[in-house]
Design an enzyme around this catalytic site. Structure first.
Site, PDB file in Angstrom:
ATOM      1  CE  LYS A  22     -21.098 -17.637  27.114  1.00 17.93           C
ATOM      2  NZ  LYS A  22     -20.265 -16.996  26.078  1.00 17.93           N
ATOM      3  NE  ARG A 122     -19.761 -13.700  16.987  1.00 21.22           N
ATOM      4  CZ  ARG A 122     -19.745 -13.780  18.309  1.00 21.22           C
ATOM      5  NH1 ARG A 122     -19.830 -14.958  18.898  1.00 21.22           N
ATOM      6  NH2 ARG A 122     -19.622 -12.692  19.037  1.00 21.22           N
ATOM      7  CB  SER A 166     -14.045  -5.859  21.840  1.00 22.51           C
ATOM      8  OG  SER A 166     -13.779  -7.242  21.853  1.00 22.51           O
ATOM      9  CG  ASP A 314     -22.563 -10.951  26.516  1.00 21.62           C
ATOM     10  OD1 ASP A 314     -22.419 -10.590  25.332  1.00 21.62           O
ATOM     11  OD2 ASP A 314     -21.649 -11.478  27.185  1.00 21.62           O
ATOM     12  NE  ARG A 388     -25.268 -14.014  26.288  1.00 24.18           N
ATOM     13  CZ  ARG A 388     -24.833 -14.712  27.339  1.00 24.18           C
ATOM     14  NH1 ARG A 388     -25.687 -15.161  28.246  1.00 24.18           N
ATOM     15  NH2 ARG A 388     -23.541 -14.982  27.482  1.00 24.18           N
TER      16      ARG A 388
HETATM   17  C1  S3P Z   1     -16.645 -11.721  26.362  1.00 20.42           C
HETATM   18  C2  S3P Z   1     -16.682 -10.435  25.887  1.00 20.42           C
HETATM   19  C3  S3P Z   1     -17.836  -9.860  25.170  1.00 20.42           C
HETATM   20  C4  S3P Z   1     -19.096 -10.701  25.332  1.00 20.42           C
HETATM   21  C5  S3P Z   1     -18.823 -12.162  25.194  1.00 20.42           C
HETATM   22  C6  S3P Z   1     -17.797 -12.627  26.225  1.00 20.42           C
HETATM   23  C7  S3P Z   1     -15.437 -12.193  27.053  1.00 20.42           C
HETATM   24  O1  S3P Z   1     -17.522  -9.756  23.791  1.00 20.42           O
HETATM   25  O2  S3P Z   1     -20.078 -10.302  24.411  1.00 20.42           O
HETATM   26  O3  S3P Z   1     -20.028 -12.903  25.384  1.00 20.42           O
HETATM   27  O4  S3P Z   1     -15.494 -13.224  27.740  1.00 20.42           O
HETATM   28  O5  S3P Z   1     -14.393 -11.522  26.936  1.00 20.42           O
HETATM   29  P1  S3P Z   1     -16.787  -8.446  23.241  1.00 20.42           P
HETATM   30  O6  S3P Z   1     -15.708  -8.174  24.172  1.00 20.42           O
HETATM   31  O7  S3P Z   1     -16.309  -8.752  21.875  1.00 20.42           O
HETATM   32  O8  S3P Z   1     -17.857  -7.384  23.263  1.00 20.42           O
END
Ligand code: S3P
Length: 434
Positions: A22, A122, A166, A314, A388
């Protein structure tokens, strides 16, 4: 509203390929759209989240053709996006809204970014604040979606230490940094997924990554390239746990992305005693890939190392299912971020586990789970619109002597549209009821 009715399965076997990653799918559309030339993508995830990103760029005038998981983008270059006629609806997708907030803050036109009920709750202050420091004009009620962006701002570069681990914040700022004058530098105290950095390099953009610091200079150009999206390790994790807890399992997950910033789930399950082997490791389009063989194992409870938390962020809902089937206690701390995902994943998982008779203690930043036997559920499990959560409890059925019922599972389509089909192909028993 669809629900799952899932029941026990003793034997799991077979070799399957789960859909494309994804995170990589989102980024392939964003970077392909602002590159010069034609980008061809194979293995694109046909989930609602990545399709929301694809449609948003179409609405900004990019010519994108999709046939199944093959996508061709005629990139419009760094300054070729057009003002969309209406707000861009990003559905359930946090990655779309946070990354696009960075990219769109740097455009000459205004945009509004919206989403569903879950996305609208969020936190966006984490991107609004640093983008504002760069000179962006971006606001949202109580710093939540819908986000309004006033275009035509001249962005300046920024050196920024991430306040939370993040990749979404890091990527948002790197995308804004592509347009800023000077060098944007992001400092991270914990490793987070690095797909943006890798893909930018694939598009011929110079990015420096050293010792937890990522930097790039703005105002360059991206050259179109071909991207082969590997299978998503986050989707694969459901079957890694299913095979680990099943009485008799031997399954192989083909061509899964094993980028070292994503493999926390493998490390955690191995610490718990899982039988996971990586075979045929190779590099495809700048990402590491392997076939993952998983056989049944006797899991034991562990204290999850803090360093692995962002690398498995995740996968915790299904790791909690593994912990429920392990001997002894599993303790997770340092994972407060789980409370602001598609749902509050600590509380929602704890509620579901309690209704299945699994002892657990909710902590502010984690959970303690004592392994045991699933009991007949005393209330239907609610997914709280979180894909999930739906899939994690479907996996629990592998070890349950009673049917498990999970409400509101339409959300599985956001990341893993053929989950039920693949699960049943390896021997799980999941019925989707409308
Ligand atoms: C993601 C980063 C993660 C993850 C999300 C996808 C991404 O979030 O939980 O499902 O594609 O950069 P955070 O970076 O905010 O933890």
């Amino acid at each position: 509203m669809a629900s799952f009715v899932a029941s026990k399965s003793k034997n799991l076997e077979g070799s399957i390929k789960v859909p494309g990653d994804k995170s990589i799918s989102h980024r392939s559309i964003m970077l392909g759209s602002i590159a010069n030339g034609e980008t061809r993508i194979s293995g694109f995830l046909q989930g609602e989240d990545s399709l929301a990103t694809l449609n948003a760029f179409k609405e900004m005038g990019v010519n994108i053709k999709r046939s199944g998981s093959n996508v061709i983008i005629n990139g419009v270059g760094m300054h070729g996006l057009k003002e969309p006629l209406k707000p861009l609806d990003l559905g359930n997708s946090g990655t779309s809204i946070r990354l696009m907030a960075g990219l769109l803050s740097a455009q000459s036109f205004n945009t509004e970014l919206t989403g569903d009920d879950s996305l609208s709750k969020r936190p966006m202050a984490r991107v609004i604040e640093p983008l504002t420091q760069m000179g962006a004009k971006i606001t949202g009620p109580d710093s939540k979606p819908p986000l309004s962006i006033i275009g035509g701002q001249k962005l300046s570069s920024l050196t920024y230490t991430l306040p939370v681990a993040s990749a979404q914040i890091k990527s948002c700022l790197l995308l804004a940094g592509l347009y800023a004058e000077g060098e944007t530098c992001i400092i991270e105290n914990a490793v987070t997924r690095d797909h943006t950095e890798r893909m930018l390099k694939g598009f011929g953009y110079k990015v420096n990554s050293v010792n937890g610091m990522v930097s790039l200079s703005g105002q360059g150009e991206l050259k179109a390239c071909n991207i082969e999206v590997p299978s998503d390790i986050s989707s694969s994790a459901f079957f890694m746990v299913a095979a680990s807890i099943a009485e008799n399992a031997d399954i192989t997950l083909q061509a899964v992305n094993i980028n070292p910033t994503r493999t926390g789930v493998i490390d955690i399950l191995r610490l718990m005693g899982a039988n996971i082997n990586l075979q045929n490791e190779r590099e495809e389009a700048g990402e590491l890939v392997a076939d993952i063989r998983v056989c049944s194992a006797n899991l034991k409870g562990i204290e999850i190392p803090h360093s692995l938390v962002p690398l498995a962020i995740d996968e915790f809902p299904v790791i909690f299912i593994a912990a429920s089937c392990a001997k002894g206690v599993t303790v997770l701390t340092g994972a407060r971020e789980l409370r602001v995902k598609e749902s509050d994943r600590i509380q929602v998982m704890a509620d579901g586990l309690t209704s299945l008779g699994i002892d657990n203690i909710v902590l502010e930043d984690g959970i303690e789970i004592t392994g045991g036997q699933f009991k007949r559920q005393d209330s239907i499990i609610k997914s709280h619109h979180d894909h999930r959560i739906s899939m994690a409890f479907a996996v629990a059925s592998v070890r349950s002597n009673f049917e498990i019922n999970i409400d509101d599972v339409d959300n599985v389509k956001t990341s893993f549209p053929n989950f039920v089909e693949l699960a049943n192909q390896i021997g799980m028993n999941i019925n989707e009821v409308n």
